[in-house]
Design an enzyme around this catalytic site. Structure first.
Site, PDB file in Angstrom:
ATOM      1  N   ASN A 154     -15.742 -12.249 -30.211  1.00  0.00           N
ATOM      2  CA  ASN A 154     -15.538 -11.183 -29.416  1.00  0.00           C
ATOM      3  C   ASN A 154     -14.288 -10.832 -29.828  1.00  0.00           C
ATOM      4  O   ASN A 154     -12.995 -11.471 -29.684  1.00  0.00           O
ATOM      5  CB  ASN A 154     -15.854 -11.974 -28.552  1.00  0.00           C
ATOM      6  CG  ASN A 154     -15.681 -10.727 -27.102  1.00  0.00           C
ATOM      7  OD1 ASN A 154     -15.690  -9.518 -26.994  1.00  0.00           O
ATOM      8  ND2 ASN A 154     -13.778 -10.368 -26.810  1.00  0.00           N
ATOM      9  N   GLU A 155     -14.683  -9.827 -30.593  1.00  0.00           N
ATOM     10  CA  GLU A 155     -12.934  -8.780 -30.823  1.00  0.00           C
ATOM     11  C   GLU A 155     -11.928  -9.247 -31.193  1.00  0.00           C
ATOM     12  O   GLU A 155     -10.872  -9.253 -31.639  1.00  0.00           O
ATOM     13  CB  GLU A 155     -12.084  -8.795 -29.666  1.00  0.00           C
ATOM     14  CG  GLU A 155     -13.534  -7.844 -28.093  1.00  0.00           C
ATOM     15  CD  GLU A 155     -12.625  -7.343 -27.025  1.00  0.00           C
ATOM     16  OE1 GLU A 155     -11.104  -7.834 -26.989  1.00  0.00           O
ATOM     17  OE2 GLU A 155     -12.971  -6.090 -26.832  1.00  0.00           O
ATOM     18  N   ASP A 156     -12.638 -10.273 -32.382  1.00  0.00           N
ATOM     19  CA  ASP A 156     -11.633 -10.785 -33.525  1.00  0.00           C
ATOM     20  C   ASP A 156     -10.876  -9.584 -34.652  1.00  0.00           C
ATOM     21  O   ASP A 156     -10.265  -9.534 -35.589  1.00  0.00           O
ATOM     22  CB  ASP A 156     -12.268 -12.577 -33.994  1.00  0.00           C
ATOM     23  CG  ASP A 156     -12.040 -13.104 -33.222  1.00  0.00           C
ATOM     24  OD1 ASP A 156     -11.772 -13.242 -31.984  1.00  0.00           O
ATOM     25  OD2 ASP A 156     -12.681 -14.473 -33.390  1.00  0.00           O
ATOM     26  N   SER A 215     -18.139  -8.545 -32.407  1.00  0.00           N
ATOM     27  CA  SER A 215     -18.771  -7.920 -31.256  1.00  0.00           C
ATOM     28  C   SER A 215     -17.262  -6.838 -31.247  1.00  0.00           C
ATOM     29  O   SER A 215     -16.677  -7.886 -30.438  1.00  0.00           O
ATOM     30  CB  SER A 215     -19.893  -8.201 -30.423  1.00  0.00           C
ATOM     31  OG  SER A 215     -19.434  -6.724 -29.669  1.00  0.00           O
TER      32      SER A 215
END
Length: 862
Positions: free
Chosen positions: A440-442, A495
């Site tokens: 998530n958002e890395d 994502s």
């Protein structure tokens, strides 16, 4: 020939005690099992309720201590008999744990998400004797900081929490997030059991291939036999594999044990019962069973799993908008409206099966098709996915990395491999799981800090040498594991992510749209123009129910107002005061009373999400321009103020109902073009264009009736002749766009609403009302609201929650945001309603009987 007895499993759930390690304190009984330290300390009043007032500050010391858990259990009869294996199985230890059996160290664990199976055959006491099991837990943050400090060469950067969290394989939200507090837990958070066997079935998987016409399925069932103490059983035993549908149609096959302990059977099923997302068909399931029969004819072990037959695809094709990103199930395109999911409690062992069911049934009642299990939490409990299978909810599952630049040291890579493979294997039989995402958002964080990412460089060894080494995890380790053990589920590197392009690219992959609330803080009225091919995160904050706020305040507290220190403490979002104030003051007349402020904040959330869902659902019909929208977030992990649309106590905010209306199988939309009143200093446009459309997820074309009215806000009178289309052909699974269009003369026409009503066979099936923006420019007094409750005298036997009545609503002038004050045990079918004169709106109410206190309500300008 030896006699092989059936595997015996003994749960070790009783007689657990705990204390601070090396202290002279007495051992205390645990609150439950599985458990964690905060729950156990709460039970004995050693800490106050961590969620009350600012008690988070008073319980931080718990995470700084070493804790020990202990139980005693008897050895099985014939424990030391040759040919028997005894395994202690640990489903989850949180997090740095050392395990001792009868004084001997048998396990060290440093990953919360890994399960362990330890052969303790030589460590058990003799027949019937007692065994002492001790588990020591070290402070996770302390250990994580040691790792971080030992590696200054890594760029330790994250959003939310201490950057040391990146070094430890533990639920990342435990370290604090912008919607939850810092509660760093430890303890045996999942089951522990003793297993005794001579041979067992260690795995069972069913792989499904479905023909394009859905008329035939091939199901390959494979079981694995583990016989550590008797290799000879593999030569003489057999495995009976069976497949039974919900309709009790059974097929069975006997298989020999092949090389490396595998047994395989292939079943061909004509006209299979398929698994569908809810709203598209039934959720038919099959029970797959393997029975291991020993050489002497005894059943040695049995294992069963529930699975479904379905074909799931992520469609990524070039089109006029770029490259599509949407889901297709059994050949049918599915618009995935839904929610993101965080763990439902900071202390997950107390989330019961009943509570999981309540949460997931909200998805179905709210017409939501997909839930995304977010990467900063946990791989959820088995019952979560079982319920998604049963209820027909598609699952997007993140791997457990969130908002950080994770290190990729060899020991971490090895731990991640074990963690990920174990959980993919654990979950691979669930038909509900249709996508895995690497993080998530890395990739967003990589962009924000300018870390190295050369998409054209396809050499994984090079990735490990950059300042963004976790690419090796997301683009090599995880896709390989999913390909090998994921049972055909699609893998997505992150994502948001889209073919290596900027994560804000609207033409490819999925995106997180946070330029409403965060970022540039755009007007929510333009949400539809901000989206991409799949909007997997977006949101707006809203206060929870007043009862939820009262749950963390003392009775009569002087902190019971919207800007108090304690209320602010329960909102962890950076800058939430100015962001809430900005969207409130831009759109609504502000109020001073607390309940009125709560209602306004909820209306802001409701309105914002309406513009997002309504516009993006419309785009489904435009070459699948938008494949889905997942709101951040469905749930809360504590009683806080956040983006959740349902609060910690399962109390629905108005936005929940707004989303449900936008995601109906047949819906109508009406909207005038956006005019930015703040840029033009409240100078109106001379003329404003408007449009209507009809959305459908039904798989057949149909005919409907549509009426559009133009109603004065001030008088309730029609300011123009209504437009009526008696028979409109609505396209299947798409959008029938611009059914009516027009133009409003803002100079000569008084402010009015546009009301669209949709009928099928003489029955109203959908409504939408468009208001001139901003709402603060209009007066809402004297609406002439009439509310009539028609309630049953008594409930069905033992089922008060099913007692159904109705509420009938009429108005004399257009009314905005009618919200029912729901309470425990009472629910309604709709809320946050706009009502116009000349129409009678009926809402179903459940769990309320005649003579009981009726629900109160609130509306804008009340």
């Amino acid at each position: 020939m030896a006699t092989h007895t059936e595997r015996i499993v003994t749960g070790l759930r009783s007689d657990w005690t705990f204390k601070e390690k090396n202290s002279s304190d007495d051992w205390l009984e645990t609150a439950q099992f599985p458990t964690n330290i905060h729950l156990d300390l709460i039970k004995h009043n050693k800490i106050p309720d961590p969620f009350f007032e600012k008690n988070e500050l008073l319980v931080g010391w718990v995470a700084e201590k070493h804790w020990t858990y202990r139980t005693v259990f008897p050895s099985p009869a014939n424990a030391l008999k040759a040919g028997k294996t005894h395994i202690l199985a640990f489903d989850g230890l949180d997090t740095y744990a050392t395990v001792f059996l009868n004084g001997k160290e048998i396990l060290k664990s440093d990953n919360m998400f890994i399960s362990h199976r330890i052969d303790v055959s030589s460590h058990l006491s003799s027949d019937g004797g007692q065994n002492e099991l001790l588990i020591h837990f070290e402070p996770a943050l302390e250990r994580a900081k040691q790792i971080r400090d030992a590696h200054p060469e890594h760029f330790w950067q994250c959003w939310n929490g201490d950057s040391a969290r990146l070094a430890v394989r533990k639920a990342q939200y435990h370290f604090g997030w912008d919607w939850g507090g810092v509660y760093i837990t430890c303890g045996p958070w999942r089951d522990i059991r003793l297993e005794e066997y001579s041979a067992r079935l260690s795995d069972l998987v069913a792989s499904t291939a479905l023909t394009d016409d859905n008329k035939q399925a091939t199901v390959t069932v494979k079981a694995h036999v583990d016989s550590p103490t008797d290799a000879g059983i593999a030569k003489a035993a057999k495995v009976i594999l069976s497949l039974v549908s919900d309709s009790d149609v059974a097929v069975e096959s006997t298989a020999t044990i092949e090389a490396e302990g595998f047994s395989t059977a292939i079943f061909t099923i004509d006209s299979p019962d398929l698994w569908w997302p809810h709203g598209y068909g039934e959720q038919k399931l099959y029970t797959v069973t393997a029975k291991l029969v020993g050489p002497d004819g005894n059943v040695v072990d049995t294992i069963s799993k529930r699975t479904g037959i379905r074909r799931a695809e992520v469609v990524q094709e070039k089109d006029k908008h770029g490259k599509s990103f949407y889901f297709r199930i059994n050949g049918v395109d599915i618009y995935c409206g839904g929610s993101d999911w965080i763990p439902a409690d900071n202390f997950t062992p107390r989330v019961t099966e009943e509570k999981y069911r309540h949460w997931l049934e909200l998805m179905v009642h709210g017409n939501q098709t997909m839930i995304r299990v977010w990467g900063g939490g946990i791989f959820e409990e088995d019952v979560f996915y079982d319920l998604c299978d049963e209820l027909g909810i598609l699952v997007w599952q993140d791997f457990l990395f969130g908002c950080g630049n994770y290190p990729a040291f060899p020991e971490i890579l090895e731990s991640v491999k074990i963690e990920s493979r174990q959980n993919v294997i654990r979950l691979r039989h669930h038909p509900s799981i249709v996508i895995y995402a690497g993080n998530n958002e890395d990739y967003q964080l990589q962009e924000s800090y300018g870390l190295t990412y050369d998409y054209e460089d396809k050499n994984p060894d090079n990735w490990l040498k950059t300042d963004f080494p976790a690419r090796y995890i997301y683009e090599k380790i995880l896709p390989e594991i999913v390909a090998e053990d994921g049972n055909g589920v699609f893998y997505h590197p992150g994502s948001p992510w889209g073919d290596g392009k900027k994560t804000s690219d609207k033409t490819v992959g999925d995106m997180h749209q946070w330029n409403v609330w965060h970022g540039t803080q755009e007007k929510y009225q333009i949400f539809e123009h901000l989206g991409g091919r799949f909007n997997s995160e977006f949101g707006m904050e809203g206060f929870p129910h007043i009862q939820t706020i009262d749950s963390f305040l003392s009775p009569g507290s002087s902190e019971r107002y919207q800007q108090s220190s304690t209320v602010d403490f329960h909102n962890k979002a950076d800058g939430h005061e100015r962001r809430i104030a900005t969207y409130l003051v831009e759109n609504f007349r502000t109020v001073e009373d607390f309940e009125g402020f709560i209602h306004l904040s909820q209306l802001v959330q409701s309105e914002a999400l309406a513009y997002g869902y309504r516009g993006w659902r419309r785009q489904w019909g435009d070459s699948r321009r938008c494949g889905g929208a997942l709101v951040w977030q469905l749930d809360d992990c504590w009683p806080g103020i956040s983006w959740a649309i349902v609060d910690y106590y399962l109390r629905k905010k108005p936005a929940y109902y707004t989303i449900a209306r936008a995601l109906r199988s047949l819906g109508v939309g009406i909207q005038r073009e956006h005019w930015d009143w703040s840029v033009t200093h409240a100078r109106p446009l001379p003329k404003t264009k408007w449009e209507t459309w009809i959305t459908s997820s039904k798989l057949q074309a149909m005919k409907v009736k549509l009426e559009v009215r133009f109603i004065s806000i001030a008088t309730g009178k029609d300011v123009a002749t209504p437009l009526v289309a008696e028979s409109i052909d609505v396209v299947a699974n798409g959008t029938t766009d611009k059914v009516f269009t027009g133009e409003i003369d803002n100079v000569s026409t008084e402010p009015h609403v546009l009301s669209a009503t949709l009928w099928v066979d003489g029955k109203v099936v959908a409504r939408d009302v468009d208001w001139p923006q901003p709402l603060k420019y209009h007066s809402f007094g004297g609406r002439g609201l009439k509310v009539k409750f028609d309630l049953p005298d008594r409930a069905p036997e033992g089922k008060k929650r099913d007692a159904q009545g109705k509420i009938t609503i009429t108005v004399e002038k257009p009314l905005k945001g009618l919200v029912w004050e729901e309470r425990t045990g009472v629910r309604v079918s709709d809320s946050a309603i706009d009502v116009v004169p000349g129409e009678e709106v009926v809402v179903d109410v459940f769990g309320l009987l005649k003579g009981e206190q009726e629900l109160s309500w609130r509306f804008l300008g009340m």
